[in-house]
Design a protein around this motif. Structure first.
Motif, PDB file in Angstrom:
ATOM      1  N   SER A 290      -8.701   1.746  -0.904  1.00 60.00           N
ATOM      2  CA  SER A 290      -8.922   2.934  -0.069  1.00 60.00           C
ATOM      3  C   SER A 290      -9.680   4.030  -0.787  1.00 60.00           C
ATOM      4  O   SER A 290     -10.199   4.955  -0.151  1.00 60.00           O
TER       5      SER A 290
ATOM      6  N   GLY B  53       0.832  -1.212   0.000  1.00 63.84           N
ATOM      7  CA  GLY B  53       0.000   0.000   0.000  1.00 63.84           C
ATOM      8  C   GLY B  53       0.858   1.251   0.000  1.00 63.84           C
ATOM      9  O   GLY B  53       0.511   2.257   0.617  1.00 63.84           O
ATOM     10  N   ASN B  54       1.965   1.190  -0.738  1.00 65.49           N
ATOM     11  CA  ASN B  54       2.959   2.255  -0.712  1.00 65.49           C
ATOM     12  C   ASN B  54       3.158   2.885  -2.085  1.00 65.49           C
ATOM     13  O   ASN B  54       4.239   3.387  -2.393  1.00 65.49           O
TER      14      ASN B  54
ATOM     15  N   ASP C  54      -4.133   0.303  -1.742  1.00 66.61           N
ATOM     16  CA  ASP C  54      -4.248   1.679  -2.214  1.00 66.61           C
ATOM     17  C   ASP C  54      -5.527   1.875  -3.017  1.00 66.61           C
ATOM     18  O   ASP C  54      -6.239   2.867  -2.841  1.00 66.61           O
TER      19      ASP C  54
ATOM     20  N   HIS D 230      -8.184   6.130  -2.685  1.00 68.31           N
ATOM     21  CA  HIS D 230      -7.235   7.223  -2.867  1.00 68.31           C
ATOM     22  C   HIS D 230      -6.410   7.097  -4.141  1.00 68.31           C
ATOM     23  O   HIS D 230      -5.662   8.014  -4.479  1.00 68.31           O
ATOM     24  N   LEU D 231      -6.526   5.971  -4.836  1.00 71.41           N
ATOM     25  CA  LEU D 231      -5.712   5.727  -6.019  1.00 71.41           C
ATOM     26  C   LEU D 231      -6.571   5.686  -7.268  1.00 71.41           C
ATOM     27  O   LEU D 231      -7.537   4.918  -7.347  1.00 71.41           O
TER      28      LEU D 231
END
Length: 258
Positions: A180, A135-136, A177, A182-183
């Motif tokens: 979430s 998740g980076n 990611d 957010h991506l």
């Protein structure tokens, strides 16, 4: 953002069933056009909001792009940026080599004012899978296949590119990611093959998209603008007046600063 080479919207939609299936499931544009031929000016436009007078595919030794890129903007704002290049020998490689690595497809390598940042954050693809799993993934990211897996080389096909996309996109879409919200993942092509007026597939994969077909005319500068809206960065060059991709797809992004 993941980039395929030299194929039109019609070609990609008919010969990349996995990738186009994702585009149909989430969202894609029908009027997304590259700026020119060959490849490099389009990549520079995406990364820097300008073609910097470049009209060929020559290496960084011939073309020094001054000023910031979207990746440098991210880092200057305390956010993260990574360009992942398949087959690249080492970091921020300035010449072709390795496993079908083409520097003309790696725009960050041309931004001379950010060369030290490029050496730290322009990496071989080997690091991508771990960033997905952890998740980076970065705030500003680009994934560049080698010249087989982007369907550029004559001994490779869009089927090869589609299988590569499946192998690398499926973990992203199953990863933390993306879950979430957010991506947003953009899949596009740098240019077409000359058959469709430089119209290319540009797909936006995000949980908010559900079969969204967008007719707004978009350009590589719209991609610059999207990066900068995600970052909350000032709009570089032609991005300031480019069609707003976030608005076209209804994506919620940061307010622009500066």
């Amino acid at each position: 953002m993941l980039v395929v080479e030299n194929h039109s919207l019609d070609e990609m939609s008919s010969e990349m069933p996995y990738t186009f299936g994702l585009a149909q499931r989430y969202g894609y544009a029908t009027a997304s056009t590259a700026l020119t031929h060959p490849s490099l000016p389009n990549y520079l436009a995406i990364a820097g909001g300008d073609r910097f007078g470049v009209t060929d595919d020559d290496p960084p030794a011939s073309h020094a792009a001054s000023g910031p890129s979207v990746f440098g903007q991210a880092l200057s704002l305390g956010r993260t940026a990574t360009l992942y290049a398949e087959g690249m020998p080492g970091t921020c490689a300035l010449e072709d080599g390795g496993d079908r690595y083409a520097v003309r497809h790696n725009p960050w390598a041309y931004f001379v004012d950010e060369r030290s940042l490029c050496r730290q954050h322009d990496l071989p693809l080997d690091t991508f899978a771990a960033d997905v799993a952890d998740g980076n993934l970065p705030n500003a990211g680009m994934v560049i296949p080698n010249t087989c897996h982007d369907a550029h080389d004559p001994d490779c096909t869009l089927g090869d590119a589609d299988r590569w996309m499946r192998a690398h996109l499926a973990p992203v879409l199953a990863g933390p990611d993306f879950a979430s919200g957010h991506l947003a993942v953009v899949v596009t092509a740098d240019e077409d093959d000359g058959s469709q007026g430089n119209t290319v597939l540009t797909a936006v994969l995000h949980p908010s998209q559900r079969g969204h077909v967008v007719g707004t005319p978009l350009s590589p500068y719209s991609l610059t603008r999207l990066y900068e809206q995600v970052l909350g960065a000032s709009l570089l060059g032609e991005a300031a007046t480019a069609p707003d991709m976030a608005a076209a797809f209804g994506l919620r992004v940061r307010r622009r600063t500066g």
